[in-house]
Design a protein around this motif. Structure first.
Motif, PDB file in Angstrom:
ATOM      1  N   LEU A   1     -10.335   4.850 -20.912  1.00 55.08           N
ATOM      2  CA  LEU A   1     -10.265   6.192 -20.339  1.00 55.08           C
ATOM      3  C   LEU A   1     -10.651   7.242 -21.387  1.00 55.08           C
ATOM      4  O   LEU A   1     -11.452   8.143 -21.133  1.00 55.08           O
ATOM      5  N   SER A   2     -10.051   7.087 -22.562  1.00 54.86           N
ATOM      6  CA  SER A   2     -10.288   8.053 -23.625  1.00 54.86           C
ATOM      7  C   SER A   2     -11.720   7.964 -24.146  1.00 54.86           C
ATOM      8  O   SER A   2     -12.367   8.975 -24.398  1.00 54.86           O
ATOM      9  N   LEU A   3     -12.230   6.730 -24.271  1.00 52.41           N
ATOM     10  CA  LEU A   3     -13.616   6.532 -24.711  1.00 52.41           C
ATOM     11  C   LEU A   3     -14.566   7.237 -23.765  1.00 52.41           C
ATOM     12  O   LEU A   3     -15.499   7.925 -24.174  1.00 52.41           O
ATOM     13  N   HIS A   4     -14.297   7.078 -22.486  1.00 46.65           N
ATOM     14  CA  HIS A   4     -15.149   7.643 -21.458  1.00 46.65           C
ATOM     15  C   HIS A   4     -15.058   9.163 -21.470  1.00 46.65           C
ATOM     16  O   HIS A   4     -16.050   9.876 -21.336  1.00 46.65           O
ATOM     17  N   HIS A   5     -13.843   9.667 -21.646  1.00 46.88           N
ATOM     18  CA  HIS A   5     -13.598  11.094 -21.512  1.00 46.88           C
ATOM     19  C   HIS A   5     -14.088  11.884 -22.723  1.00 46.88           C
ATOM     20  O   HIS A   5     -14.669  12.953 -22.583  1.00 46.88           O
ATOM     21  N   PHE A   6     -13.837  11.364 -23.915  1.00 47.64           N
ATOM     22  CA  PHE A   6     -14.156  12.140 -25.117  1.00 47.64           C
ATOM     23  C   PHE A   6     -15.447  11.707 -25.804  1.00 47.64           C
ATOM     24  O   PHE A   6     -16.071  12.500 -26.490  1.00 47.64           O
ATOM     25  N   GLY A   7     -15.837  10.435 -25.633  1.00 51.19           N
ATOM     26  CA  GLY A   7     -17.025   9.946 -26.335  1.00 51.19           C
ATOM     27  C   GLY A   7     -16.854  10.052 -27.837  1.00 51.19           C
ATOM     28  O   GLY A   7     -15.750   9.893 -28.359  1.00 51.19           O
ATOM     29  N   TRP A   8     -17.958  10.357 -28.520  1.00 50.25           N
ATOM     30  CA  TRP A   8     -17.915  10.422 -29.979  1.00 50.25           C
ATOM     31  C   TRP A   8     -17.146  11.635 -30.481  1.00 50.25           C
ATOM     32  O   TRP A   8     -16.768  11.698 -31.645  1.00 50.25           O
ATOM     33  N   ARG A   9     -16.966  12.640 -29.594  1.00 50.71           N
ATOM     34  CA  ARG A   9     -16.241  13.838 -30.030  1.00 50.71           C
ATOM     35  C   ARG A   9     -14.829  13.496 -30.497  1.00 50.71           C
ATOM     36  O   ARG A   9     -14.242  14.225 -31.296  1.00 50.71           O
ATOM     37  N   PHE A  10     -14.284  12.379 -29.995  1.00 48.08           N
ATOM     38  CA  PHE A  10     -12.934  11.962 -30.390  1.00 48.08           C
ATOM     39  C   PHE A  10     -12.799  11.907 -31.912  1.00 48.08           C
ATOM     40  O   PHE A  10     -11.777  12.269 -32.473  1.00 48.08           O
ATOM     41  N   LEU A  11     -13.866  11.458 -32.560  1.00 47.27           N
ATOM     42  CA  LEU A  11     -13.803  11.255 -34.010  1.00 47.27           C
ATOM     43  C   LEU A  11     -13.873  12.553 -34.797  1.00 47.27           C
ATOM     44  O   LEU A  11     -13.409  12.606 -35.931  1.00 47.27           O
ATOM     45  N   VAL A  12     -14.466  13.601 -34.211  1.00 40.00           N
ATOM     46  CA  VAL A  12     -14.660  14.823 -34.989  1.00 40.00           C
ATOM     47  C   VAL A  12     -13.809  15.987 -34.488  1.00 40.00           C
ATOM     48  O   VAL A  12     -13.759  17.035 -35.117  1.00 40.00           O
ATOM     49  N   ASN A  13     -13.131  15.800 -33.377  1.00 38.14           N
ATOM     50  CA  ASN A  13     -12.284  16.862 -32.847  1.00 38.14           C
ATOM     51  C   ASN A  13     -10.993  16.948 -33.658  1.00 38.14           C
ATOM     52  O   ASN A  13     -10.310  15.950 -33.865  1.00 38.14           O
ATOM     53  N   SER A  14     -10.658  18.150 -34.104  1.00 38.85           N
ATOM     54  CA  SER A  14      -9.485  18.272 -34.980  1.00 38.85           C
ATOM     55  C   SER A  14      -8.223  18.701 -34.222  1.00 38.85           C
ATOM     56  O   SER A  14      -7.213  19.001 -34.844  1.00 38.85           O
ATOM     57  N   ASP A  15      -8.258  18.750 -32.906  1.00 42.07           N
ATOM     58  CA  ASP A  15      -7.055  19.081 -32.140  1.00 42.07           C
ATOM     59  C   ASP A  15      -6.377  17.816 -31.648  1.00 42.07           C
ATOM     60  O   ASP A  15      -7.012  16.965 -31.035  1.00 42.07           O
ATOM     61  N   TRP A  16      -5.090  17.713 -31.928  1.00 42.23           N
ATOM     62  CA  TRP A  16      -4.288  16.637 -31.323  1.00 42.23           C
ATOM     63  C   TRP A  16      -3.207  17.349 -30.542  1.00 42.23           C
ATOM     64  O   TRP A  16      -2.212  17.792 -31.092  1.00 42.23           O
ATOM     65  N   ASP A  17      -3.425  17.512 -29.242  1.00 42.00           N
ATOM     66  CA  ASP A  17      -2.611  18.417 -28.447  1.00 42.00           C
ATOM     67  C   ASP A  17      -2.187  17.745 -27.140  1.00 42.00           C
ATOM     68  O   ASP A  17      -2.827  17.930 -26.103  1.00 42.00           O
ATOM     69  N   PRO A  18      -1.088  16.974 -27.177  1.00 44.36           N
ATOM     70  CA  PRO A  18      -0.643  16.256 -25.985  1.00 44.36           C
ATOM     71  C   PRO A  18      -0.288  17.197 -24.828  1.00 44.36           C
ATOM     72  O   PRO A  18      -0.420  16.812 -23.660  1.00 44.36           O
TER      73      PRO A  18
END
Lengths: 323, 283
Positions: free
Chosen positions: A52-69
């Motif tokens: 789900l997360s792979l699909h939703h964020f793609g590569w941006r997951f690795l460079v996004n600096s927000d961790w906001d549950p």
């Protein structure tokens, strides 16, 4: 299946059922192959969980600096930063200490002292992570807060790295120190194996030239063992990257990117350990944690394979990464 | 060659000797400190109730870790059931069968598996066992620890089997015994002490693991009545007590940490005596 050792009796008459031999061989083969199955299983389950997360964020997951549950936005950068920063601090502390200790143990220490010291260091490696973490949070962290941090600030306060409030003591530096304590035994024991595998002739030649003990060590041993020692360091790095409990108990668990030694941070492993039990059973949040696990696995496996290749090409199969 | 150059070299030699010695001392210091605090805080908090009673609720003093101690042993028993047979048979294959290329790959995979972070094991087994079973369980905890043991046991088994002289194998085969019987009765039996040592060391290693149990065994304040229920374990309870704000729980955590460390170190030290004995007799 070709056999590894010479078998003089392959044509001799055998007792028992001939099928039993084959069955036993297949059974052991199956069990040996289980390591591949486990690696595949780990990769598959993490991919499945992270879909789900792979699909939703793609590569941006690795460079996004927000961790906001709260807003369901997840980026791995703070955790990746914390993982790398704490591991680098640990290496800076543990590499000189570990290699120095290994040199002392193989080249310079009096013989009667070697065995007890080796045993102590191996016992240190056996201390469970959670115990070291507990010791860290109740002994080390208060000590850092009241003594070391103010002292470091007085000495190096002009550097940005040492600025900022000393705070609670739960910090990147605390995590780095605890990690250093945890990886120093493995760096020491692998380095020791490497140094021991340096041929005696190397040393004798240097002694024959009139070298002192240290000169022999530096010229004949260290230059010969450089590559292997590098492998030992990388192996220590692999351990540091994936360490969970002790780090999580002293790092302060704050998903921020602040390059200050006294500031809290978080690592990939600590975020998973901290938050996984609090997530809903499905949705983006647990999926992001799985993806974090996937990134962590990728990094540690690459680092470990690199270390193994260095160690195996250095000295053949006699040097094992596992003490 | 001047005299001062000679002095300089002697000085450098002494200096490096002192410096590396200081490194060694600094490495050992944390161990001494951890021991000191565990003895100081942990041993003094130990009492009979610690081994016989269940944890008390917040606010009540006293109580113990009886369920967590039992839980750790139950988890280790399950782990041994998973990890030892697979690891030992895999080690037999690496030592007695296979081609050098295949075995290289298996060794490589096992060493890679050894480097997989423990928290990763935790979420993998969560997805694999806990989700289908609709909840954490002792079974899941045993499985994850068992899986982590496999590569450890496999590598140590292979190592000790290769110490068995080839002559033993040849002599057995020359007598006409089947190869599998030769392996089981001669090779494995000769190396049995080493195999047991390897299995015990692997158990000692997973006994202290906390991260893989967080989502699998989960912890339990009472007794687990079946393997399908969450179960308490010492590392988990130590962790939960450690991060709590209560002084009494901290005392319990110290006591638990002391007992757990003694368990792990007893296995480590005991095993050392076992193997030392073996080498002495062989030489």
């Amino acid at each position: 299946m070709q056999q590894t050792m010479s078998q003089p009796a392959t044509n001799a008459p055998r007792t028992g059922a001939p099928g039993a031999d084959r069955a036993f061989q297949w059974l052991t083969l199956l069990m040996a192959l289980s390591v591949f199955a486990l690696i595949a299983l780990i990769g598959y389950e993490l991919m499945r969980g992270a879909r789900l997360s792979l699909h939703h964020f793609g590569w941006r997951f690795l460079v996004n600096s927000d961790w906001d549950p709260v807003n369901d936005i997840y980026g791995a950068l703070p955790a990746i930063f914390g993982t790398l920063a704490s591991s680098v601090i640990a290496l800076l502390l543990a590499v000189p200490l570990g290699i120095g200790t290994a040199i002392y143990l193989t080249e310079l220490a009096p013989l009667w002292l070697r065995q007890p010291l080796i045993m102590f260091i191996e016992l240190l490696a056996a201390v469970p992570s959670v115990i070291l973490g507990f010791w860290g949070m109740s002994v080390l962290v208060p000590w850092l807060r009241t003594l070391l941090f103010p002292w470091l600030q007085k000495l190096f306060g002009f550097l940005p790295l040492f600025q900022g409030p000393a705070g609670s003591g739960f910090s990147l530096l605390a995590a780095g120190i605890i990690l250093a304590i945890m990886i120093v035994p493995i760096i020491t024991s692998v380095s020791r194996e490497i140094l021991r595998s340096v041929p005696g002739l190397q040393r004798e030649a240097a002694y024959a030239l009139g070298g002192t003990r240290w000169e022999v060590t530096r010229i004949a041993v260290l230059s010969y063992a450089k590559k292997g020692l590098f492998g030992a360091v990388i192996l220590g790095l692999g351990r540091a990257l994936g360490e969970t409990m002790a780090v999580m108990m002293v790092i302060g668990n704050s998903p921020q990117i602040v390059l200050k030694l006294f500031a809290p941070a978080s690592t990939m492993a600590s975020v998973i350990a901290n938050e996984f039990n609090e997530t809903p059973p499905a949705g983006l949040y647990p999926s992001a944690l799985f993806e974090l696990g996937l990134v962590l696995l990728g990094v540690t496996v690459v680092v470990n394979i690199f270390a193994q290749l260095l160690l195996k090409t250095f000295a053949g199969p006699s040097v094992k990464p596992q003490p | 060659m001047t005299v001062s150059n000679h002095h300089w070299r002697r000085f450098k030699n002494g200096f490096m000797q002192t410096l590396t010695c200081a490194c060694a001392m600094l490495v050992v210091t944390p161990l001494v400190l951890v021991f000191y605090h565990l003895l100081h805080e942990g041993f003094t908090s130990l009492n009979w109730a610690f081994f016989t009673q269940l944890p008390k609720a917040v606010g009540e003093t006293g109580g113990g870790m009886a369920n967590a101690i039992a839980g750790t042993f139950i988890l280790l028993g399950q782990a041994a059931l998973v990890g030892v047979p697979v690891g030992v048979l895999g080690g037999v294959f690496l030592s007695e069968y296979g081609s050098s290329r295949l075995n290289w790959a298996i060794r490589f995979a096992a060493d890679t598996l050894n480097g997989v972070p423990s928290i990763t094991w935790g979420i993998v087994v969560y997805a694999l066992v806990v989700v289908p079973m609709h909840g954490p369980s002792a079974l899941a905890g045993g499985i994850v620890l068992g899986m982590m043991m496999i590569p450890l046991v496999m590598r140590t088994t292979e190592e000790v089997l290769q110490l068995v002289p080839t002559g033993y194998r040849e002599a057995a085969l020359a007598l006409g015994i089947a190869k599998w019987k030769m392996i089981v009765r001669i090779v494995v039996r000769t190396a049995l002490k080493g195999i047991v040592t390897g299995a015990l060391l692997a158990l000692a290693r997973v006994a202290g693991e906390t991260a893989p149990l967080l989502f699998t065994a989960f912890g339990n304040l009472g007794w687990a009545h079946s393997l399908k229920e969450p179960i308490a374990a010492m590392p988990l309870l130590i962790f939960n007590y450690a991060i709590s704000p209560y002084d009494d729980w901290h005392r319990q955590a110290w006591a638990g940490a002391f007992v757990l460390l003694m368990l792990v170190l007893a296995i480590n030290v005991g095993v050392r005596f076992l193997t030392r004995d073996r080498y002495r007799r062989n030489s």
